[in-house]
Motif scaffolding. Structure first.
Motif, PDB file in Angstrom:
ATOM      1  N   ALA A  58      -8.977   4.587 -10.431  1.00 38.89           N
ATOM      2  CA  ALA A  58     -10.318   5.145 -10.574  1.00 38.89           C
ATOM      3  C   ALA A  58     -11.380   4.288  -9.902  1.00 38.89           C
ATOM      4  N   ASP A  59     -11.029   3.096  -9.465  1.00 34.20           N
ATOM      5  CA  ASP A  59     -11.988   2.173  -8.831  1.00 34.20           C
ATOM      6  C   ASP A  59     -11.342   1.594  -7.571  1.00 34.20           C
ATOM      7  N   PRO A  60     -11.369   2.317  -6.475  1.00 37.62           N
ATOM      8  CA  PRO A  60     -10.698   1.844  -5.257  1.00 37.62           C
ATOM      9  C   PRO A  60     -11.222   0.502  -4.761  1.00 37.62           C
ATOM     10  N   VAL A  61     -12.524   0.260  -4.913  1.00 37.38           N
ATOM     11  CA  VAL A  61     -13.079  -1.026  -4.476  1.00 37.38           C
ATOM     12  C   VAL A  61     -12.511  -2.163  -5.324  1.00 37.38           C
ATOM     13  N   GLY A  62     -12.516  -1.979  -6.632  1.00 35.34           N
ATOM     14  CA  GLY A  62     -11.974  -3.013  -7.516  1.00 35.34           C
ATOM     15  C   GLY A  62     -10.503  -3.247  -7.288  1.00 35.34           C
ATOM     16  N   ALA A  63      -9.746  -2.182  -7.049  1.00 38.98           N
ATOM     17  CA  ALA A  63      -8.308  -2.331  -6.809  1.00 38.98           C
ATOM     18  C   ALA A  63      -8.051  -3.123  -5.540  1.00 38.98           C
ATOM     19  N   LEU A  64      -8.793  -2.811  -4.468  1.00 43.96           N
ATOM     20  CA  LEU A  64      -8.625  -3.550  -3.214  1.00 43.96           C
ATOM     21  C   LEU A  64      -9.063  -4.998  -3.374  1.00 43.96           C
ATOM     22  N   LEU A  65     -10.113  -5.209  -4.142  1.00 40.56           N
ATOM     23  CA  LEU A  65     -10.605  -6.561  -4.386  1.00 40.56           C
ATOM     24  C   LEU A  65      -9.547  -7.433  -5.055  1.00 40.56           C
ATOM     25  N   ILE A  66      -8.909  -6.938  -6.101  1.00 36.44           N
ATOM     26  CA  ILE A  66      -7.907  -7.733  -6.816  1.00 36.44           C
ATOM     27  C   ILE A  66      -6.698  -7.994  -5.924  1.00 36.44           C
ATOM     28  N   ARG A  67      -6.268  -6.984  -5.161  1.00 36.17           N
ATOM     29  CA  ARG A  67      -5.140  -7.203  -4.247  1.00 36.17           C
ATOM     30  C   ARG A  67      -5.473  -8.274  -3.215  1.00 36.17           C
ATOM     31  N   ALA A  68      -6.715  -8.253  -2.726  1.00 40.44           N
ATOM     32  CA  ALA A  68      -7.123  -9.256  -1.733  1.00 40.44           C
ATOM     33  C   ALA A  68      -7.253 -10.637  -2.355  1.00 40.44           C
ATOM     34  N   ALA A  69      -7.735 -10.708  -3.598  1.00 43.50           N
ATOM     35  CA  ALA A  69      -7.966 -12.016  -4.244  1.00 43.50           C
ATOM     36  C   ALA A  69      -6.665 -12.695  -4.633  1.00 43.50           C
ATOM     37  N   LEU A  70      -5.637 -11.910  -4.972  1.00 43.81           N
ATOM     38  CA  LEU A  70      -4.339 -12.476  -5.349  1.00 43.81           C
ATOM     39  C   LEU A  70      -3.411 -12.379  -4.142  1.00 43.81           C
ATOM     40  N   GLY A  71      -3.701 -13.180  -3.135  1.00 44.34           N
ATOM     41  CA  GLY A  71      -2.938 -13.126  -1.904  1.00 44.34           C
ATOM     42  C   GLY A  71      -1.534 -13.683  -2.071  1.00 44.34           C
ATOM     43  N   PRO A  72      -0.696 -13.493  -1.049  1.00 47.95           N
ATOM     44  CA  PRO A  72       0.688 -13.972  -1.146  1.00 47.95           C
ATOM     45  C   PRO A  72       0.804 -15.483  -1.143  1.00 47.95           C
ATOM     46  N   THR A  73      -0.184 -16.190  -0.592  1.00 45.47           N
ATOM     47  CA  THR A  73      -0.132 -17.654  -0.513  1.00 45.47           C
ATOM     48  C   THR A  73      -1.292 -18.318  -1.221  1.00 45.47           C
ATOM     49  N   TRP A  74      -2.455 -17.680  -1.167  1.00 42.16           N
ATOM     50  CA  TRP A  74      -3.653 -18.267  -1.756  1.00 42.16           C
ATOM     51  C   TRP A  74      -4.247 -17.338  -2.808  1.00 42.16           C
ATOM     52  N   ASN A  75      -4.898 -17.927  -3.800  1.00 42.71           N
ATOM     53  CA  ASN A  75      -5.802 -17.189  -4.675  1.00 42.71           C
ATOM     54  C   ASN A  75      -7.218 -17.368  -4.153  1.00 42.71           C
ATOM     55  N   ALA A  76      -8.064 -16.369  -4.338  1.00 37.76           N
ATOM     56  CA  ALA A  76      -9.483 -16.540  -4.034  1.00 37.76           C
ATOM     57  C   ALA A  76     -10.089 -17.483  -5.068  1.00 37.76           C
ATOM     58  N   ASP A  77     -10.741 -18.539  -4.586  1.00 38.41           N
ATOM     59  CA  ASP A  77     -11.265 -19.558  -5.498  1.00 38.41           C
ATOM     60  C   ASP A  77     -12.169 -18.990  -6.587  1.00 38.41           C
ATOM     61  N   PHE A  78     -13.045 -18.066  -6.221  1.00 39.12           N
ATOM     62  CA  PHE A  78     -14.032 -17.611  -7.199  1.00 39.12           C
ATOM     63  C   PHE A  78     -13.373 -16.897  -8.376  1.00 39.12           C
ATOM     64  N   LEU A  79     -12.176 -16.326  -8.164  1.00 32.99           N
ATOM     65  CA  LEU A  79     -11.476 -15.602  -9.227  1.00 32.99           C
ATOM     66  C   LEU A  79     -10.765 -16.541 -10.190  1.00 32.99           C
ATOM     67  N   THR A  80     -10.433 -17.749  -9.740  1.00 33.54           N
ATOM     68  CA  THR A  80      -9.649 -18.685 -10.558  1.00 33.54           C
ATOM     69  C   THR A  80     -10.372 -20.027 -10.659  1.00 33.54           C
TER      70      THR A  80
END
Length: 433
Positions: A58-80
């Motif tokens: 129901a929230d395509p922007v939020g879904a893409l954001l979480i997929r991008a933030a939890l990358g295969p090698t790195w986490n996005a700093d601001f999320l963790t």
């Protein structure tokens, strides 16, 4: 390989920290991947995965954001964000740091976790707010209802690590904390098996943050040392750069905290978020099997305590593993101690209980007798009904041989009345330190 230089002062000042946000982020990783890390997690995932996926759909922007933030090698700093060494911090305190992140820094972090440019849909300023909203939903719907139980498992893991530390030093406490992590000697702590530049933690706060899902990462925020000016924000590593120290899949790129929301940054802070012992988590979720005859001999709850004590454990650990109350576990321990089936010893601030040779023999005899009875049941009648027959002669002999123990346990149990205090000598932990 990635390693940190950890001097004696930093190690001596390190501590365990309980973080509700870290537990939520670990749960988010499980929901995003859709795969349970251990059998006990399957029921939790089955109960919440469909609702999570519906929310993200129901929230395509939020879904893409979480997929991008939890990358295969790195986490996005601001999320963790790296936890504060403050036991009083609530989930709301911690998630506020995500919500208050600068939009430009969030986008910069996402280019690192993605390893490339941002999709057009993520060129916006509300990314920190959307990420915080997702974390709040995961906390409220999927973690908070289980938090009391999960905290018990986390505290039990801390007690176990503390016992390892007292018995084998830091090398024993750190070597199996997470895959690829071990003490190398000469003040070096390997945090993963990848090749990344070493980092010097002199003068920093080092924290160990246990979570119950089988996900871990490292993070750091480098504030100024006392008496020095704040350093400007360091640029994010270029996509594909090896700067920093990722902790396996989903590892965090740590960098300067310039531009982040205000918090207590008197010292740089480094954190290792690691999964609690699999034995603790799985036993807490699934319960230890107790031989039927042993349960009949001692009572099911008391027998479960005895079976779990094949390795030393504290009262707090037994409460987490059995689901019984503190008073009940304390009564069972006292009875088993008086029956000479257990011993206890102090390890730092905790008291650890473990089986005596007599206790080992009792558990082993009952388990073997039950296995023999099941084998005889399976091959005796050939009816194929799967129903168990009466216990065979081996089980009867085993039970009869322990009649004196049963009388002793029963006598002690009758004498103790309804006392609810825990066994003397153990100071219950008031949190994870």
């Amino acid at each position: 390989m990635g390693w940190w230089q950890v001097n004696a002062d930093t190690l001596a000042g390190s501590r365990f920290v309980v973080s509700q946000l870290a537990e939520t982020i670990a749960g988010l990783k499980v929901l995003e991947r859709g795969t349970a890390g251990h059998p006990g997690e399957r029921a939790w995932l089955a109960a919440h995965l469909s609702a999570y996926r519906a929310r993200q759909a129901a929230d395509p922007v939020g879904a893409l954001l979480i997929r991008a933030a939890l990358g295969p090698t790195w986490n996005a700093d601001f999320l963790t964000p790296t936890p504060e060494p403050d036991e009083a911090a609530t989930f709301e305190d911690e998630v506020a740091r995500v919500r208050e992140a600068a939009p430009g820094m969030a986008r910069q972090d996402l280019t690192v976790s993605l390893g490339g440019p941002l999709p057009p849909l993520l060129h916006r300023d509300d990314l920190p707010q959307r990420a915080a909203d997702t974390l709040e939903w995961v906390w409220r719907e999927t973690v908070l209802p289980y938090w009391a139980r999960r905290r018990q498992v986390i505290e039990a893991d801390v007690v176990a690590r503390t016992a390892q530390l007292s018995q084998g030093g830091w090398a024993a406490a750190l070597d199996d904390m997470r895959p690829g992590m071990r003490w190398l000697g000469e003040s070096r702590l390997q945090i993963n098996a990848r090749y990344y530049p070493p980092r010097d933690l002199s003068g920093a706060r080092l924290m160990f943050v246990p979570v119950t899902p089988r996900h871990g990462w490292v993070s750091w925020e480098e504030g100024p040392l006392p008496g020095t000016a704040r350093a400007p924000a360091a640029p994010a590593p270029a996509p594909g750069s090896r700067e920093g120290a990722a902790a396996g899949p989903g590892g965090v790129v740590g960098r300067s905290d310039g531009g982040r929301p205000a918090s207590s940054r008197a010292l740089p802070r480094y954190a290792v978020t690691y999964p609690c012992s699999g034995v603790l988590v799985e036993a807490a979720e699934e319960r230890v099997p107790v031989p039927e005859a042993l349960g009949a001999l001692l009572g099911g709850a008391r027998a479960a305590v005895l079976v779990l004590l094949d390795t030393p454990k504290s009262t707090s650990q037994l409460v987490a593993l059995t689901g019984q109350g503190l008073g009940s576990v304390g009564r069972h321990l006292r009875v088993l101690l008086d029956a000479r089936l257990l011993r206890r010893r102090r390890a730092g601030r905790s008291v650890l209980y473990y089986r005596t040779a007599v206790g080992d023999t009792l558990v082993r005899a009952q388990a073997q007798a039950e296995a023999q009875a099941e084998a005889e049941s399976g091959s005796g009648s050939g009816s194929g009904t799967g129903l168990r027959s009466r216990p065979g002669p081996g089980l009867a002999r085993a039970a009869a041989s322990w009649a004196p123990v049963r009388r002793r346990v029963g006598a002690v149990g009758e004498a103790e009345g309804s006392a609810g205090a825990s066994p003397s000598g153990e100071r219950q932990p008031g949190g994870c330190r």
